[in-house]
Scaffold this active site. Structure first.
Site, PDB file in Angstrom:
ATOM      1  N   SER A   1      -9.624  -7.608  17.409  1.00 61.00           N
ATOM      2  CA  SER A   1      -9.518  -6.716  18.096  1.00 61.00           C
ATOM      3  C   SER A   1      -9.155  -5.989  16.717  1.00 61.00           C
ATOM      4  O   SER A   1      -8.867  -6.214  15.550  1.00 61.00           O
ATOM      5  CB  SER A   1      -7.977  -6.245  18.625  1.00 61.00           C
ATOM      6  N   ASP A   2      -9.159  -4.834  16.395  1.00 60.30           N
ATOM      7  CA  ASP A   2      -9.322  -3.662  15.560  1.00 60.30           C
ATOM      8  C   ASP A   2      -7.498  -4.081  15.612  1.00 60.30           C
ATOM      9  O   ASP A   2      -6.994  -3.646  17.224  1.00 60.30           O
ATOM     10  CB  ASP A   2      -9.950  -2.344  15.262  1.00 60.30           C
ATOM     11  N   TRP A   3      -6.499  -3.181  14.488  1.00 61.04           N
ATOM     12  CA  TRP A   3      -5.523  -3.507  14.004  1.00 61.04           C
ATOM     13  C   TRP A   3      -4.994  -2.439  15.484  1.00 61.04           C
ATOM     14  O   TRP A   3      -5.049  -1.340  15.740  1.00 61.04           O
ATOM     15  CB  TRP A   3      -5.099  -2.436  13.373  1.00 61.04           C
ATOM     16  N   ALA A   4      -4.496  -3.238  15.831  1.00 61.76           N
ATOM     17  CA  ALA A   4      -3.051  -2.296  17.356  1.00 61.76           C
ATOM     18  C   ALA A   4      -4.280  -1.931  18.478  1.00 61.76           C
ATOM     19  O   ALA A   4      -3.320  -1.306  19.303  1.00 61.76           O
ATOM     20  CB  ALA A   4      -2.286  -1.688  16.447  1.00 61.76           C
TER      21      ALA A   4
END
Ligand code: BGC
Length: 720
Positions: A266-269
C-alpha cells in the site's frame, strides 16, 4: 530457498507471525519501546504492540550501513524462524549522489544514462543497507499544478515506458540474488495517481477504462515486463474505488491479466485512508477490502495486524489469502538472498568509499548536462569568453538544487552555480549577487545587483523555486515564478543589457514575466549534486545543450491541461484562421502551448530533409522503413533527438493528433549529415477500441518526423 522450503516455513508460522510479515513500519518503532517493554509514542497511537513490531516483516526509510546492521542483527537474534527483515526506502533520483529530478531525466531522452543513474543509486543505497527502492515512479502527468510532476518522466506513455524499463534494469540488474549491489524496484503509484482532478494532490481520478489503458497503464506494465519485483498502490480512487482496495485493478489487471506475482504494497497509510475516502466504515473493513483486493504489505497503519487474525477466524477471509501474501514477501526476501545474507551489501567501510565517489558524481554531472533544456536563445548564449558577467538571483549561490525526494542527499555536497562559474572564469570577470530571495526582495540588495549589472556585459539571472515548492503535497494554482523574482527581472530589464536566465525548478512553469523578458532561457530543473557544474559548462558553451522537453509548457495555468497527444475535436483550431469563433480554442489565449513536447534548442542548428517511406502501403506482417536526413548546419557539434510520430487518420474511436513511436539521439559535427532510419510495424499502430480490444485498423496513417512534436516533416502510408 525455493518455494517448497518457503511453504514449509509458512506452515511453521502462527497466524500472528504471518500477519506481522505484512506490516511495514518506520525504524523509530523498532527503537521506541522502553526497557520494560512498555509501549510508547507512535506505537501507542497506532495501537501496535511490541510483539507486532518484533515480528514485522519490513522497515521503511532507514539507511546507513551501521544502523541497518544493528537492527537486522538484533531482529535475527529474536526471530523464531530466522526470517530476516526487508529494508525499503525512497531512492528516487539518487541516494547520496543526487541525480537530476526524474522530470529532468525525462528531458534527457537518454535511456542509457537513466539506467546508469539507477544502477549507481542502487549501489550507494545497497551498501548503506537498503534492499528495495520505492521507485520508479512512472505516473503519467498532464497537469503541472500537481507537485509530484517532478517525480515523473513526463506526459508521454511511450517515453515514460522506455524510462520505466531503464530504471528497473538499473536498479535490479539481471541477477538480483547474486548482485548484492542492486535493489529490488517497486513501481508506483498504481494506478493513475498522476491524473488528480485539477492537479490537486490526493484528489479524485476519474477516467474511462479505455483512457486508463491507452495512456496511463503502459508505463507500469513496461516496468513489470522488465521484471520489476514490487508494485505500490496509489492514494487515489480509480473509477470510484480507492486503488488500495480496488480488486479489479490489483487482482484483475495486475495479477490475472499481467501475471504479476510479486509483492504489492500500500502507499503510506492508504489502507486506513479508505475510511476517509468513504469506502470503508472502519479499520476492520479497510483491512478486509485491501487484502481481498490483493495488497500484501500495509505501510504505516495497523489495520492488517489488528484485524486480519479475526477476519480469518470468522471465516470472512480465507487464510489462503494470507499465506499467499506471506509467500510473496518471503519469496522476495529469498530473491534478495537475505536468508543467506541478512545484511546483504550493508558495509560501513565500503559505504565510505562508494557514496559520492568521483565516478558517481561524474555520472550525475553527465545526466545534468543532458537534462537541461535551452528554451530560448537570441544570441546571448553561450557566454562570450571575454564577457563581464553579473550573476544575479536567489539561485546564484544556492545549494537548494537537489530537488524533492533526495532524502539522503545533502545540500552541502551540491556544486553551486556561482562557485562553478568562478572556477571556470577569469578572475574579475564574474560578479555574484543574490539580488533577491526566492520570495522576498530588499531594496538595498536590489541596488547592489543593479550596480553590478551596470558594470557587466551580460546579466545571468539564476531564478527558481525552492525544492519544497514541488514534490508530494505541493500542488499549486499559480505556477509562475514568485513575484519577487519577476520584479527583479523587471528592474534589471530596464538597464537594456542582454539577459540570460537559468531556472531551477520542479514543474513546467507559466513563464510569464521571464520568457519574453530574457534574451536566453535555460531550464535547469533541479539538476542534482553536480548541478552547478553542469549549468556553468552549458552557459559557457563548454558543452552544447541537448535536452528536449518531456512535458509541454503551458502559456498560462488557464490552458492546463495542455499536452501534445490530444484529440482533434470536431471543430479543430486552425492556426491560419485565428479569428474563427466556433472552433475549439480559448478567446483570451493562444491555442498552442508556449513550448511543445519534444522541444529544445542547441547552440547549433539541424536541418531535416528527404523524409521517405519504404512503401506507401504495408500489411500487418510487413515493416515500414522511415528515413530522414539530418544535417548539422551550424558551426559546432551537437546532439539532436530525432522524433518519430504517427497519426492514425481515422479510428473506431478518435485518435490523438500525433503519438511518439520512436526516437534516436545522434551527435553530428558541423556540416555533417546522417540518414536516420526507423522501423515501424503494425504492432505500434494498435490501440484500445471501444470494447478495449487492442488491435490496429487498416487505413491511412501520417508519419511525422522532426526535432519536436510541432515542427515535423510529413508523409503518409496505408495499412492494408
Ligand atoms: C509516497 C510514496 C512513498 C511513501 C514512502 C508516500 O507518502 O506517496 O511515493 O514511497 O510515502 O515514503
Amino acid at each position: 530457498m525455493d518455494d517448497k522450503q518457503l511453504q514449509s516455513l509458512i506452515e511453521q508460522m502462527t497466524l500472528e507471525e504471518k500477519v506481522a510479515q505484512l506490516l511495514q513500519l518506520t525504524p523509530n518503532f523498532h527503537e521506541c519501546s522502553d526497557q520494560e517493554g512498555q509501549i510508547t509514542g507512535p506505537m501507542q497511537e497506532l495501537g501496535i504492540t511490541d510483539h507486532m513490531v518484533a515480528a514485522s516483516g519490513s522497515v521503511l526509510g532507514l539507511s546507513g550501513a551501521e544502523a541497518v546492521i544493528n537492527i537486522q542483527n538484533d531482529y535475527m537474534k529474536h526471530s523464531r524462524l530466522g526470517i530476516p527483515l526487508l529494508f525499503m526506502a525512497d531512492v528516487v533520483h539518487g541516494f547520496k549522489t543526487i541525480f537530476p529530478i526524474p522530470l529532468a531525466i525525462g528531458c534527457s531522452w537518454d535511456i542509457e544514462l537513466a539506467e546508469k543513474s539507477a544502477e549507481i543509486a542502487a549501489r550507494e543505497a545497497a551498501v548503506s543497507g537498503v534492499h528495495v527502492t520505492f521507485a520508479p515512479m512512472v505516473d503519467l502527468v498532464r497537469d503541472p499544478r500537481w507537485g509530484r510532476v517532478m517525480e515523473t518522466t513526463g506526459e508521454d506513455p511511450y517515453l515514460n515506458s522506455q524510462f520505466a524499463r531503464a530504471f528497473v534494469r538499473g536498479y535490479q540488474g539481471v541477477r538480483l540474488k547474486e548482485e548484492h549491489d542492486r535493489l529490488a524496484a517497486c513501481v508506483k503509484h498504481f494506478a493513475a495517481y498522476g491524473a488528480p482532478e485539477g492537479g490537486r494532490e490526493y484528489n479524485t481520478v476519474d477516467m474511462s477504462e479505455r483512457q486508463l489503458r491507452e495512456s496511463y497503464l503502459p508505463a507500469y506494465k513496461a516496468a513489470l515486463d522488465e521484471g520489476c519485483e514490487m508494485v505500490m498502490s496509489s492514494f487515489n480512487t480509480v473509477d470510484g474505488i480507492p486503488a488500495t482496495g480496488n480488486e479489479k485493478l490489483l487482482r484483475g489487471i495486475l495479477r490475472a491479466e499481467w501475471n504479476f506475482d510479486g509483492v504489492v504494497i500500500s502507499d503510506w497509510a492508504s489502507i486506513r485512508e479508505m475510511i476517509a475516502h468513504g469506502a470503508a466504515r472502519d479499520d476492520h473493513e479497510a483491512a478486509y477490502r485491501a487484502i481481498k483486493a490483493g495488497v500484501d504489505i500495509e505501510m504505516m497503519t495497523p489495520c492488517y495486524v489488528q484485524h486480519l487474525p479475526q477476519l480469518v477466524a470468522s471465516g470472512l477471509i480465507d487464510d489462503k489469502l494470507i499465506d499467499e501474501a506471506v509467500l510473496r514477501i518471503l519469496r522476495l526476501k529469498a530473491k534478495l538472498d537475505l536468508f543467506n545474507h541478512p545484511l546483504r551489501a550493508a558495509d560501513p567501510v565500503r559505504e565510505r568509499d562508494v557514496v559520492l565517489c568521483r565516478e558517481h558524481r561524474q555520472a550525475s554531472y553527465e545526466l545534468a548536462v543532458k537534462s537541461c533544456v535551452l528554451l530560448k536563445n537570441d544570441n546571448v548564449l553561450p557566454l562570450h569568453q571575454a564577457a563581464k558577467v553579473a550573476l544575479i538571483g536567489p539561485f546564484a549561490q544556492s545549494d537548494d538544487i537537489l530537488g524533492w525526494w533526495s532524502c539522503e542527499g545533502k545540500t552541502e555536497d551540491a556544486v553551486k552555480l556561482g562557485d562553478a562559474l568562478s572556477a571556470r572564469m577569469q578572475a574579475g570577470a564574474l560578479k555574484i549577487i543574490e539580488g533577491c530571495g526566492v520570495h522576498t526582495i530588499a531594496e538595498h540588495v536590489l541596488e547592489q545587483s543593479l550596480e553590478a549589472a551596470r558594470c557587466a556585459d551580460v546579466i545571468v539571472l539564476a531564478l527558481g523555486e525552492e525544492s519544497a515548492m514541488s514534490g508530494e503535497g505541493a500542488s499549486r494554482t499559480d505556477i509562475r515564478l514568485p513575484q519577487a523574482q519577476l520584479e527583479l527581472i523587471q528592474r534589471l530589464k530596464a538597464l537594456g543589457k542582454p539577459i540570460a536566465a537559468v531556472i531551477f525548478n520542479g514543474r513546467p512553469l507559466d513563464l510569464h514575466g521571464v520568457f519574453d523578458e530574457a534574451d536566453a532561457l535555460l531550464e535547469a530543473w533541479f539538476p542534482g549534486t553536480e548541478g552547478g557544474a553542469a549549468v556553468a559548462d552549458l552557459l559557457l558553451g563548454h558543452v552544447n545543450p541537448s535536452g528536449r522537453l518531456s512535458m509541454s509548457f503551458p502559456q498560462s495555468v488557464g490552458q492546463v491541461p495542455v499536452y501534445y497527444n490530444h484529440f482533434n475535436t470536431g471543430r479543430p483550431f486552425n492556426s491560419a484562421k485565428r479569428g474563427e469563433r466556433y472552433v475549439s480554442k480559448y478567446i483570451d489565449a493562444d491555442h498552442e502551448p508556449l513550448l511543445p513536447f519534444g522541444y529544445g534548442l542547441s547552440y547549433t542548428s539541424f536541418d531535416y530533409s528527404e523524409l521517405s517511406l519504404s512503401s506507401s502501403e504495408i500489411t500487418a506482417n510487413q515493416t515500414l522503413e522511415v528515413s530522414v536526413t539530418v544535417t548539422n548546419i551550424g558551426s559546432r557539434s551537437g546532439i539532436e533527438t530525432i522524433q518519430l510520430y504517427v497519426r492514425d487518420i481515422s479510428g473506431e474511436v478518435v485518435r490523438p493528433l500525433r503519438e511518439l513511436k520512436d526516437f534516436t539521439k545522434l551527435e553530428l559535427q558541423p556540416g555533417e549529415s546522417k540518414v536516420v532510419t526507423f522501423q515501424l510495424t503494425e504492432e505500434q499502430l494498435r490501440y484500445h477500441h471501444s470494447d478495449l480490444r487492442y488491435t490496429s485498423d487498416p487505413g491511412q496513417f501520417h508519419i511525422l518526423v522532426g526535432p519536436n512534436s510541432c515542427d515535423t516533416l510529413t508523409d503518409s502510408f496505408k495499412l492494408v
